[in-house]
Design a protein around this motif. Structure first.
Motif, PDB file in Angstrom:
ATOM      1  N   HIS A  36       9.403  -5.133  -2.225  1.00 46.16           N
ATOM      2  CA  HIS A  36       8.482  -4.068  -1.789  1.00 46.16           C
ATOM      3  C   HIS A  36       8.639  -2.832  -2.665  1.00 46.16           C
ATOM      4  CE1 HIS A  36       7.473  -0.453   0.580  1.00 46.16           C
ATOM      5  NE2 HIS A  36       6.442  -1.189   0.998  1.00 46.16           N
ATOM      6  N   THR A  37       9.877  -2.413  -2.891  1.00 49.83           N
ATOM      7  CA  THR A  37      10.150  -1.224  -3.696  1.00 49.83           C
ATOM      8  C   THR A  37       9.618  -1.394  -5.120  1.00 49.83           C
ATOM      9  OG1 THR A  37      12.113  -0.708  -2.385  1.00 49.83           O
ATOM     10  CG2 THR A  37      11.992   0.273  -4.588  1.00 49.83           C
ATOM     11  N   LEU A  38       9.857  -2.570  -5.712  1.00 41.76           N
ATOM     12  CA  LEU A  38       9.378  -2.816  -7.074  1.00 41.76           C
ATOM     13  C   LEU A  38       7.860  -2.781  -7.163  1.00 41.76           C
ATOM     14  CD1 LEU A  38      11.724  -5.712  -8.257  1.00 41.76           C
ATOM     15  CD2 LEU A  38      11.657  -3.381  -9.131  1.00 41.76           C
ATOM     16  N   VAL A  39       7.210  -3.542  -6.291  1.00 43.77           N
ATOM     17  CA  VAL A  39       5.757  -3.705  -6.381  1.00 43.77           C
ATOM     18  C   VAL A  39       5.001  -2.429  -6.025  1.00 43.77           C
ATOM     19  CG1 VAL A  39       3.782  -4.962  -5.407  1.00 43.77           C
ATOM     20  CG2 VAL A  39       5.840  -6.206  -6.063  1.00 43.77           C
ATOM     21  N   THR A  40       5.507  -1.651  -5.095  1.00 41.88           N
ATOM     22  CA  THR A  40       4.795  -0.430  -4.694  1.00 41.88           C
ATOM     23  C   THR A  40       5.154   0.775  -5.566  1.00 41.88           C
ATOM     24  OG1 THR A  40       6.474   0.053  -3.000  1.00 41.88           O
ATOM     25  CG2 THR A  40       4.484  -1.162  -2.297  1.00 41.88           C
ATOM     26  N   GLY A  41       6.176   0.635  -6.387  1.00 39.75           N
ATOM     27  CA  GLY A  41       6.564   1.730  -7.275  1.00 39.75           C
ATOM     28  C   GLY A  41       5.798   1.702  -8.592  1.00 39.75           C
ATOM     29  N   SER A  42       5.832   2.793  -9.316  1.00 37.18           N
ATOM     30  CA  SER A  42       5.097   2.875 -10.585  1.00 37.18           C
ATOM     31  C   SER A  42       5.944   2.491 -11.791  1.00 37.18           C
ATOM     32  CB  SER A  42       4.541   4.283 -10.773  1.00 37.18           C
ATOM     33  OG  SER A  42       5.596   5.224 -10.786  1.00 37.18           O
ATOM     34  N   THR A  43       7.261   2.589 -11.698  1.00 37.24           N
ATOM     35  CA  THR A  43       8.130   2.289 -12.824  1.00 37.24           C
ATOM     36  C   THR A  43       8.001   0.835 -13.261  1.00 37.24           C
ATOM     37  OG1 THR A  43       9.689   3.952 -12.028  1.00 37.24           O
ATOM     38  CG2 THR A  43      10.516   2.370 -13.637  1.00 37.24           C
ATOM     39  N   PHE A  44       7.988  -0.082 -12.309  1.00 34.62           N
ATOM     40  CA  PHE A  44       7.852  -1.511 -12.610  1.00 34.62           C
ATOM     41  C   PHE A  44       6.551  -1.771 -13.356  1.00 34.62           C
ATOM     42  CE2 PHE A  44       6.087  -5.633 -11.118  1.00 34.62           C
ATOM     43  CZ  PHE A  44       6.953  -6.478 -11.800  1.00 34.62           C
ATOM     44  N   TRP A  45       5.447  -1.213 -12.896  1.00 30.06           N
ATOM     45  CA  TRP A  45       4.141  -1.459 -13.517  1.00 30.06           C
ATOM     46  C   TRP A  45       4.055  -0.839 -14.901  1.00 30.06           C
ATOM     47  CZ3 TRP A  45       2.030  -5.410 -11.519  1.00 30.06           C
ATOM     48  CH2 TRP A  45       2.219  -5.701 -10.156  1.00 30.06           C
ATOM     49  N   ALA A  46       4.692   0.301 -15.095  1.00 29.72           N
ATOM     50  CA  ALA A  46       4.736   0.907 -16.431  1.00 29.72           C
ATOM     51  C   ALA A  46       5.495  -0.005 -17.387  1.00 29.72           C
ATOM     52  CB  ALA A  46       5.390   2.285 -16.364  1.00 29.72           C
ATOM     53  N   GLY A  47       6.564  -0.631 -16.904  1.00 33.62           N
ATOM     54  CA  GLY A  47       7.329  -1.576 -17.721  1.00 33.62           C
ATOM     55  C   GLY A  47       6.528  -2.817 -18.070  1.00 33.62           C
ATOM     56  N   VAL A  48       5.759  -3.328 -17.115  1.00 36.24           N
ATOM     57  CA  VAL A  48       4.905  -4.501 -17.365  1.00 36.24           C
ATOM     58  C   VAL A  48       3.879  -4.155 -18.437  1.00 36.24           C
ATOM     59  CG1 VAL A  48       3.155  -6.021 -16.354  1.00 36.24           C
ATOM     60  CG2 VAL A  48       5.243  -5.513 -15.076  1.00 36.24           C
ATOM     61  N   THR A  49       3.256  -2.992 -18.327  1.00 33.37           N
ATOM     62  CA  THR A  49       2.263  -2.551 -19.313  1.00 33.37           C
ATOM     63  C   THR A  49       2.898  -2.420 -20.691  1.00 33.37           C
ATOM     64  OG1 THR A  49       1.038  -1.379 -17.597  1.00 33.37           O
ATOM     65  CG2 THR A  49       0.603  -0.728 -19.873  1.00 33.37           C
ATOM     66  N   LEU A  50       4.087  -1.850 -20.759  1.00 30.30           N
ATOM     67  CA  LEU A  50       4.782  -1.684 -22.030  1.00 30.30           C
ATOM     68  C   LEU A  50       5.124  -3.038 -22.645  1.00 30.30           C
ATOM     69  CD1 LEU A  50       5.875   0.361 -24.045  1.00 30.30           C
ATOM     70  CD2 LEU A  50       8.012   0.392 -22.740  1.00 30.30           C
ATOM     71  N   CYS A  51       5.560  -3.989 -21.833  1.00 33.76           N
ATOM     72  CA  CYS A  51       5.844  -5.347 -22.329  1.00 33.76           C
ATOM     73  C   CYS A  51       4.625  -5.929 -23.023  1.00 33.76           C
ATOM     74  CB  CYS A  51       6.237  -6.274 -21.177  1.00 33.76           C
ATOM     75  SG  CYS A  51       7.930  -6.152 -20.658  1.00 33.76           S
TER      76      CYS A  51
END
Length: 162
Positions: free
Chosen positions: A135-150
């Motif tokens: 829940h914390t990963l998916v609802t947070g913005s840091t994880f998605w920024a990392g996916v975009t950077l990848c």
């Protein structure tokens, strides 16, 4: 290294200590070398341990987090059914780094919606450690920024190698 009838040959090298080792620079240089001899002749590409390349280790965390969420969702029939409901029966697949990341990015809105829904709150798995972490990963913005950077970093390199 290039493979020809008479064996492998070293093609080229480039001294770049005065240049920034950005993925676009590496992409363009390697791409031009591949075009010069033809992709069917490429056996191996060797790069140094430039900061840009070493930065790839940082993406391991993002990929591990994405795997963690995926494993959690697929481990329970209830969470799997819920994910498929919120994503219109789309699955998270693991074909490769860029495909995996692009699928996650495509499903970002639906996964966030799922983990913020009343259905999630009522699910017994939402109260587990792994559920809370997902829940914390998916609802947070840091994880998605990392996916975009990848995707930004690895997509050009995958295009060169394919």
């Amino acid at each position: 290294m290039c493979q020809f009838k008479d064996g492998c040959h070293f093609l080229s090298s480039k001294e770049c200590s005065n240049e920034a080792h950005m993925s676009q620079h590496i992409y363009e240089y390697v791409g031009s070398c591949i075009q010069e001899v033809g992709p069917e002749h490429i056996v191996q590409i060797v790069t140094d341990n430039a900061t840009n390349n070493m930065g790839a280790a940082k993406f391991k965390k993002v990929l591990d987090q994405a795997k963690q969420v995926t494993i959690f969702i697929y481990a329970h029939h209830k969470t799997l059914a819920m994910m498929r409901k919120f994503t219109n029966k789309r699955d998270i697949i693991r074909l490769g780094v860029t495909k995996f990341a692009s699928v996650y990015l495509t499903l970002q809105k639906q996964l966030r919606h799922m983990f913020s829904s009343n259905e999630w709150e009522e699910c017994k798995f939402s109260y587990t450690v792994k559920g809370g972490s997902s829940h914390t990963l998916v609802t947070g913005s840091t994880f998605w920024a990392g996916v975009t950077l990848c995707l930004k970093v690895f997509s050009p390199l995958v295009k060169v190698l394919l």
